[in-house]
Design a protein around this motif. Structure first.
Motif, PDB file in Angstrom:
ATOM      1  N   LEU A  75       0.794  -1.226   0.000  1.00  0.00           N
ATOM      2  CA  LEU A  75       0.000   0.000   0.000  1.00  0.00           C
ATOM      3  C   LEU A  75       0.829   1.282   0.000  1.00  0.00           C
ATOM      4  O   LEU A  75       0.297   2.359  -0.268  1.00  0.00           O
ATOM      5  CB  LEU A  75      -0.936   0.013   1.214  1.00  0.00           C
ATOM      6  CG  LEU A  75      -2.133  -0.941   1.122  1.00  0.00           C
ATOM      7  CD1 LEU A  75      -2.769  -1.140   2.494  1.00  0.00           C
ATOM      8  CD2 LEU A  75      -3.156  -0.413   0.132  1.00  0.00           C
ATOM      9  N   GLY A  76       2.105   1.182   0.310  1.00  0.00           N
ATOM     10  CA  GLY A  76       2.927   2.387   0.376  1.00  0.00           C
ATOM     11  C   GLY A  76       3.031   3.093  -0.964  1.00  0.00           C
ATOM     12  O   GLY A  76       3.411   2.485  -1.967  1.00  0.00           O
ATOM     13  N   ARG A  77       2.696   4.366  -0.967  1.00  0.00           N
ATOM     14  CA  ARG A  77       2.786   5.177  -2.201  1.00  0.00           C
ATOM     15  C   ARG A  77       4.222   5.637  -2.420  1.00  0.00           C
ATOM     16  O   ARG A  77       4.826   6.273  -1.554  1.00  0.00           O
ATOM     17  CB  ARG A  77       1.846   6.368  -2.117  1.00  0.00           C
ATOM     18  CG  ARG A  77       0.386   5.976  -2.230  1.00  0.00           C
ATOM     19  CD  ARG A  77      -0.525   7.185  -2.155  1.00  0.00           C
ATOM     20  NE  ARG A  77      -0.163   8.220  -3.142  1.00  0.00           N
ATOM     21  CZ  ARG A  77      -0.885   9.321  -3.347  1.00  0.00           C
ATOM     22  NH1 ARG A  77      -1.985   9.525  -2.619  1.00  0.00           N
ATOM     23  NH2 ARG A  77      -0.497  10.215  -4.238  1.00  0.00           N
ATOM     24  N   ARG A  78       4.730   5.344  -3.588  1.00  0.00           N
ATOM     25  CA  ARG A  78       6.121   5.682  -3.897  1.00  0.00           C
ATOM     26  C   ARG A  78       6.303   7.174  -4.152  1.00  0.00           C
ATOM     27  O   ARG A  78       7.432   7.669  -4.170  1.00  0.00           O
ATOM     28  CB  ARG A  78       6.587   4.916  -5.124  1.00  0.00           C
ATOM     29  CG  ARG A  78       6.951   3.445  -5.019  1.00  0.00           C
ATOM     30  CD  ARG A  78       6.167   2.554  -4.150  1.00  0.00           C
ATOM     31  NE  ARG A  78       6.379   1.142  -4.532  1.00  0.00           N
ATOM     32  CZ  ARG A  78       5.641   0.153  -4.108  1.00  0.00           C
ATOM     33  NH1 ARG A  78       4.648   0.385  -3.263  1.00  0.00           N
ATOM     34  NH2 ARG A  78       5.894  -1.088  -4.498  1.00  0.00           N
ATOM     35  N   ASP A  79       5.197   7.880  -4.358  1.00  0.00           N
ATOM     36  CA  ASP A  79       5.305   9.315  -4.659  1.00  0.00           C
ATOM     37  C   ASP A  79       5.113  10.194  -3.430  1.00  0.00           C
ATOM     38  O   ASP A  79       5.143  11.428  -3.543  1.00  0.00           O
ATOM     39  CB  ASP A  79       4.282   9.701  -5.727  1.00  0.00           C
ATOM     40  CG  ASP A  79       2.849   9.468  -5.274  1.00  0.00           C
ATOM     41  OD1 ASP A  79       2.630   8.649  -4.350  1.00  0.00           O
ATOM     42  OD2 ASP A  79       1.927  10.098  -5.838  1.00  0.00           O
ATOM     43  N   LEU A  80       4.900   9.601  -2.256  1.00  0.00           N
ATOM     44  CA  LEU A  80       4.723  10.378  -1.037  1.00  0.00           C
ATOM     45  C   LEU A  80       5.904  10.152  -0.093  1.00  0.00           C
ATOM     46  O   LEU A  80       6.109   9.038   0.388  1.00  0.00           O
ATOM     47  CB  LEU A  80       3.418   9.988  -0.329  1.00  0.00           C
ATOM     48  CG  LEU A  80       2.101  10.383  -1.022  1.00  0.00           C
ATOM     49  CD1 LEU A  80       0.914   9.939  -0.186  1.00  0.00           C
ATOM     50  CD2 LEU A  80       2.055  11.885  -1.282  1.00  0.00           C
ATOM     51  N   PRO A  81       6.671  11.179   0.187  1.00  0.00           N
ATOM     52  CA  PRO A  81       7.825  11.018   1.092  1.00  0.00           C
ATOM     53  C   PRO A  81       7.429  10.458   2.450  1.00  0.00           C
ATOM     54  O   PRO A  81       8.190   9.689   3.038  1.00  0.00           O
ATOM     55  CB  PRO A  81       8.380  12.445   1.206  1.00  0.00           C
ATOM     56  CG  PRO A  81       7.977  13.114  -0.067  1.00  0.00           C
ATOM     57  CD  PRO A  81       6.631  12.545  -0.403  1.00  0.00           C
TER      58      PRO A  81
END
Length: 513
Positions: A75-81
């Protein structure tokens, strides 16, 4: 850069070859249970799920993938730091590819001897959770639920080291269809188990069987879907042995035909046009039955659909070959009969197992914005429960003909009137806006064929006026069967008595809209 794939499949079709190609593409593979065993037996190195979660499988495998190190990686978004920082802080490795299919719940509940406990144990929890997590995050994660998509995914990885966003979107949509259907099967199973008659939510799921050339008319697109839990006795489960593919109208007419012919235990044949029977025949043999159906209306049967509840032998096939028929449906075709009929290139020959003819209990009809659900009109009726309401009693021959006619009339579009003798229908009036109109059509047909003498009349609903009884009696009908229940029943009874007609009430109505 190494990518991570999570593979956990019940259906292991093609999985070894797929996983090997992923290894060649520099994937690290995380796997569980039987999938891990199968891959490692093939020489493919995997990382066990326990090595990722640092937590053992437990409770007979019920708990193994429901863990932050799995779902965080999905679920981790790669575009959100913030997401990436959280993954780094908690030592969560991103998962790029998920290949999961689910415990075989459908296959389990289809087993004739399945226990409730076995069904429950085959409800997958972790699999749908991983699929849904990956599908939600399809902007970054590729998710595969169907082995038929392996080649597509591999080709894109081989060409560009990634999948296209349009591919990931399509695969994600497929996942949610898949899990929705899976959950629907579980919901329906448990709903039936607790005998909930009218659930507040109706969860139905169907599977594409055939993309049709067109629908009711050539400008309409159409598809044929079958129940996810197929009924043995249905046109969806019929086996096509010969001929071009079925059309939309073929399927609807064939469905009507098998509904009618299943009513009878004796050898019986029905010819159907536009979902109405145009002729019904019964006899000692399949040939007798078919000839009865043909002779009932030799004009309308042309281009029709014929269903028999007995195998087609050579003698019957020789008669069938004489005219143009769209479809013939039967339990079987003798080898020589099939060889003869198969000479007609476009004639569809279908076999159907009649053993489960009364298996289906509910039927659905779509309306704009909704769906109607009702019990199949399969009510058991006994002739001893019928009431003779007139002075004249039926003869044994009339009672036999009335029984034959009553089983048939419920499959004719309302307002429905059907005339018959003991072995065949002789006149059918269907779909008229008033009942006497149907009476006149049926009688006109019987008189034109010279078969009115000795015919009996069946009406799918009561006579609101005595005009239908009067017209029938004036044209020689001596026996009538109808449900009764009109406030003017006594008028119809009096009219029957005036003409010496016997009339039976069944107290069961068979409207067909």
């Amino acid at each position: 850069m190494t990518k991570r794939a999570l593979i956990s499949v019940s259906d292991k079709t093609g999985i070894v070859a797929f996983a090997q190609k992923l290894i060649d593409l520099n994937f690290e593979i995380v796997s569980t249970g039987g999938t891990k065993v199968a891959l490692e037996a093939a020489g493919i190195q995997t990382v066990g799920i326990e090595e990722v979660t640092q937590f053992p499988e437990m409770m007979d495998g019920r708990v193994k993938t429901l863990h932050p190190k799995i779902h965080g990686g999905l679920l981790g978004r790669r575009d959100l730091p913030t997401h990436m920082n959280a993954m780094t802080e908690h030592d969560i490795v991103p998962i790029d590819l998920v290949v999961v299919n689910l415990y075989p719940f459908k296959e389990t509940i289809l087993k004739p001897d399945v226990t409730h406990e076995e069904a429950i144990e085959n409800i997958d929890i972790g699999g749908p959770s991983m699929l849904r997590s990956a599908a939600k995050n399809h902007a970054f994660v590729t998710v595969v639920v169907d082995p038929s998509d392996y080649d597509l995914v591999l080709s894109e990885y081989q060409e560009q080291q990634a999948t296209n966003i349009t591919t990931r979107q399509r695969l994600a949509a497929k996942v949610f269809r898949h899990t929705a259907a899976y959950d629907a099967l579980i919901a329906n199973y448990l709903t039936e188990f607790v005998e909930e008659a009218e659930p507040e939510k109706l969860t139905l799921t169907y599977e594409l069987k055939q993309t049709l050339r067109y629908g009711e008319n050539s400008h309409q697109n159409a598809s044929f879907y079958q129940d996810a839990l197929p009924s043995g006795f249905s046109i969806a489960q019929a086996k096509q042995l010969h001929g071009k593919e079925l059309s939309y109208n073929n399927i609807r007419d064939a469905d009507a035909a098998i509904r009618i012919v299943r009513e009878y235990e004796h050898p019986t044949a029905v010819a159907v046009k536009h979902m109405n029977p145009c002729g019904l025949g019964k006899g000692a043999t399949a040939l007798d039955a078919y000839l009865g159906a043909y002779e009932a209306d030799p004009v309308s049967i042309f281009g029709g659909i014929v269903a028999l509840n007995r195998p087609v032998d050579l003698a019957t096939a020789e008669e069938m070959k004489k005219i143009f028929l769209e479809i013939i449906i039967a339990p079987a075709f003798d080898e020589d009969a099939f060889a003869l009929l198969a000479k007609k290139q476009n004639l569809r020959l279908l076999t159907l197992d009649f053993a489960g003819a009364n298996q289906v209990k509910k039927e659905t009809v779509s309306v704009l914005g909704g769906l109607l659900v009702q019990d199949i009109d399969n009510v058991a009726e006994e002739t001893q429960d019928w009431q003779v309401v007139t002075k004249r009693q039926p003869t044994a021959e009339e009672l036999d003909a009335l029984t034959f006619a009553w089983k048939a009339v419920k499959h004719v579009k309302s307002n429905a009137i059907l005339l018959a003798n003991q072995s065949e229908t002789v006149g059918i009036g269907a779909g008229q806006m008033n009942r006497v109109g149907s009476v006149k059509i049926a009688i006109e047909q019987a008189e034109a064929a010279g078969k009115i003498a000795g015919a009996v009349l069946a009406s799918d609903a009561f006579f609101p006026m005595d005009d239908s009884v009067k017209y029938a009696a004036e044209h020689g009908i001596k026996a009538i069967i109808q449900p009764g229940g009109s406030i003017k029943d006594q008028d119809s009874i009096a009219m029957a008595d005036k003409y010496g007609v016997t009339m039976l009430f069944t107290n069961i109505r068979h409207f067909k809209h």
